[in-house]
Design a protein around this motif. Structure first.
Motif, PDB file in Angstrom:
ATOM      1  N   CYS A  19       0.594  -1.155   0.258  1.00  0.00           N
ATOM      2  CA  CYS A  19       0.172  -0.118   0.579  1.00  0.00           C
ATOM      3  C   CYS A  19       1.047   1.424  -0.234  1.00  0.00           C
ATOM      4  CB  CYS A  19      -1.308   0.195   1.161  1.00  0.00           C
ATOM      5  SG  CYS A  19      -2.585  -1.306   1.031  1.00  0.00           S
ATOM      6  N   CYS A  23      -3.299   2.701   6.631  1.00  0.00           N
ATOM      7  CA  CYS A  23      -4.187   3.528   7.438  1.00  0.00           C
ATOM      8  C   CYS A  23      -3.931   3.278   8.817  1.00  0.00           C
ATOM      9  CB  CYS A  23      -5.884   2.863   6.704  1.00  0.00           C
ATOM     10  SG  CYS A  23      -5.710   3.229   5.092  1.00  0.00           S
ATOM     11  N   CYS A  26      -6.709  -0.105  10.270  1.00  0.00           N
ATOM     12  CA  CYS A  26      -6.204  -1.290   9.154  1.00  0.00           C
ATOM     13  C   CYS A  26      -4.865  -2.990  10.125  1.00  0.00           C
ATOM     14  CB  CYS A  26      -5.771  -1.872   7.428  1.00  0.00           C
ATOM     15  SG  CYS A  26      -5.495  -2.800   6.373  1.00  0.00           S
ATOM     16  N   GLY A  73      -4.585  -5.275   0.953  1.00  0.00           N
ATOM     17  CA  GLY A  73      -3.827  -4.386   0.502  1.00  0.00           C
ATOM     18  C   GLY A  73      -3.939  -2.918  -0.878  1.00  0.00           C
ATOM     19  N   ASN A 107      -6.909   1.561  -5.559  1.00  0.00           N
ATOM     20  CA  ASN A 107      -7.658   3.097  -4.541  1.00  0.00           C
ATOM     21  C   ASN A 107      -7.053   3.958  -5.748  1.00  0.00           C
ATOM     22  OD1 ASN A 107      -7.864   1.441  -1.950  1.00  0.00           O
ATOM     23  ND2 ASN A 107      -5.909   2.228  -1.365  1.00  0.00           N
ATOM     24  N   ARG A 144      -6.678   7.128   7.129  1.00  0.00           N
ATOM     25  CA  ARG A 144      -5.605   6.865   6.086  1.00  0.00           C
ATOM     26  C   ARG A 144      -4.883   7.784   5.364  1.00  0.00           C
ATOM     27  NH1 ARG A 144      -7.864   3.257   1.900  1.00  0.00           N
ATOM     28  NH2 ARG A 144      -8.458   4.007   0.321  1.00  0.00           N
TER      29      ARG A 144
END
Ligand code: SF4
Length: 399
Positions: A19, A23, A26, A73, A107, A144
């Motif tokens: 990522c 976050c 997470c 991910g 994302n 995030r």
């Protein structure tokens, strides 16, 4: 690990463990890599995943995958070269017939037109975009760090302009600072951009995450049940008015746009899982289930994807309860004939008393017991009784 042949259709789950940033809420296995993931590491990961997929596909004896889900991910966090190799490599391994449903998560901050083209050209027909909320204050409060509202708007514009396949948008209800207006503002934009499917999860505060620590220490406050309920109610009203109907605890879709891959999980079907931390599940002829777990460590996984995976056998009794539990997550309910075929006993024989006790939560569906709307929200009440009934049952699998 033993070789496991799959009797029915087979699905594939691919976990991409990268990522841009982690976050705060997470606990999935993913490594924060910023914008410059080391290309040797990315290539090593892709090579290991493709080799692992080939080995497990051969062992399964299946001629191809019915559905594929590339998740994480953040799959789109891969650099372009590794992304192309992964998606094209999976297309080559997917068998002669077209994959019924092939989804890839994305994302907003790492989706671009080039990656959408790679997906389309390989046969991916569904993109699942992680939005969660589209208000910058909420994204900041939730930790995030990788995404902004501007990223989300850009990604939605891109999908509306460049993507002709199916499109799902993910949101989370209960993030710090979230209001009904912040959640539904994003939701409306996603539906306007063409989302035919929405996942709306409740925030789960996982104990080991920074967000849970901040809440425990009193540095962060969650919105609270009343606000969450109001946000979900308003979100459901908007989705209902647009024509999306709830079909699972956390999922909504226009008719025909329900996720086929997730249906495989809810129907306790068989799938193989590749990539660090991925799990797979194959139903065996005696009613038990072979559950495999890939190493939750990227280096270990790359060094030996098969050898670093483990397997456990879920006994038929536990598998029967799981079958019921997963089936009751959807309005279609449990496939009672399939239950009987797998376990050699009727679902009414094992859980009839609990079903009769909750006529407000459980009704007769097209194939077996199914939840009412209230039943979907109060599933645990029904399942607790089922577990107790199973514990008292004299059923001996295989007898
Ligand atoms: S982008 Fe998704 S998978 Fe990655 S850290 Fe955030 S929530 Fe987890």
């Amino acid at each position: 690990m033993k070789s496991r042949a799959s009797a029915g259709p087979l699905s594939l789950y691919v976990h991409v463990p990268f990522c841009r940033a982690k976050c705060a809420y997470c606990d999935f296995y993913s490594l924060p890599v910023g914008t410059c993931l080391d290309s040797a590491l990315a290539d090593g990961y892709v090579a290991a995943v493709l080799a692992h997929t080939g080995i497990l596909a051969d062992r399964s004896g299946a001629s191809g995958f019915d559905t594929i889900y590339v998740g994480g991910g953040t799959p789109t966090a891969l650099p372009m070269g590794a992304f192309v190799r992964l998606i094209e490599g999976l297309a080559n391994l997917s068998g002669p017939a077209p994959v019924g449903e092939w989804s890839c998560e994305a994302n907003p901050e790492s989706l671009d037109a080039g990656k959408l083209r790679v997906l389309r050209d390989a046969g991916v027909n569904r993109v699942s975009l992680g939005l969660q909320d589209m208000d910058d204050d909420v994204l900041r409060a939730a930790g995030r760090a990788s995404t902004t509202k501007a990223d989300a708007l850009r990604a939605l514009d891109l999908i509306a302009a460049e993507w002709s396949g199916r499109f799902s948008a993910d949101f989370i209800c209960g993030l710090p600072g979230q209001t009904p207006a912040s959640l539904t503002g994003g939701l409306v934009r996603a539906i306007d951009a063409g989302a035919g499917h929405v996942s709306l999860y409740d925030l789960t505060l996982e104990a080991a995450t920074p967000l849970a620590g901040a809440v425990r220490a009193g540095r962060t406050r969650l919105p609270g049940e009343d606000s969450d309920r109001a946000a979900r109610c308003e979100a459901e009203r908007i989705m209902g008015a647009a024509g999306l109907r709830r079909y699972e605890v956390s999922n909504y879709a226009f008719p025909g746009q329900e996720s086929r891959h997730n249906q495989r999980y809810w129907e306790s079907g068989s799938w193989i899982g590749v990539g660090p931390s991925a799990s797979g599940s194959v139903s065996l002829p005696d009613g038990s289930v072979a559950r495999s777990n890939c190493a939750r460590d990227l280096d270990e996984y790359i060094a030996d994807p098969v050898g670093s995976s483990s397997e456990e056998i879920v006994a038929p009794r536990d598998a029967a309860f799981e079958f019921l539990m997963m089936g009751m997550r959807t309005f279609r309910g449990v496939d009672a004939p399939e239950f009987h075929r797998r376990f050699g006993v009727g679902i009414e024989t094992l859980f009839g008393r609990s079903i009769d006790r909750h006529p407000d939560l459980v009704i007769a569906g097209e194939r077996g017991p199914a939840p009412t709307s209230e039943g979907l929200d109060l599933l645990n009440v029904f399942l607790r009784d089922c577990l107790a009934e199973l514990a008292e049952s004299a059923w001996r699998p295989g007898s």
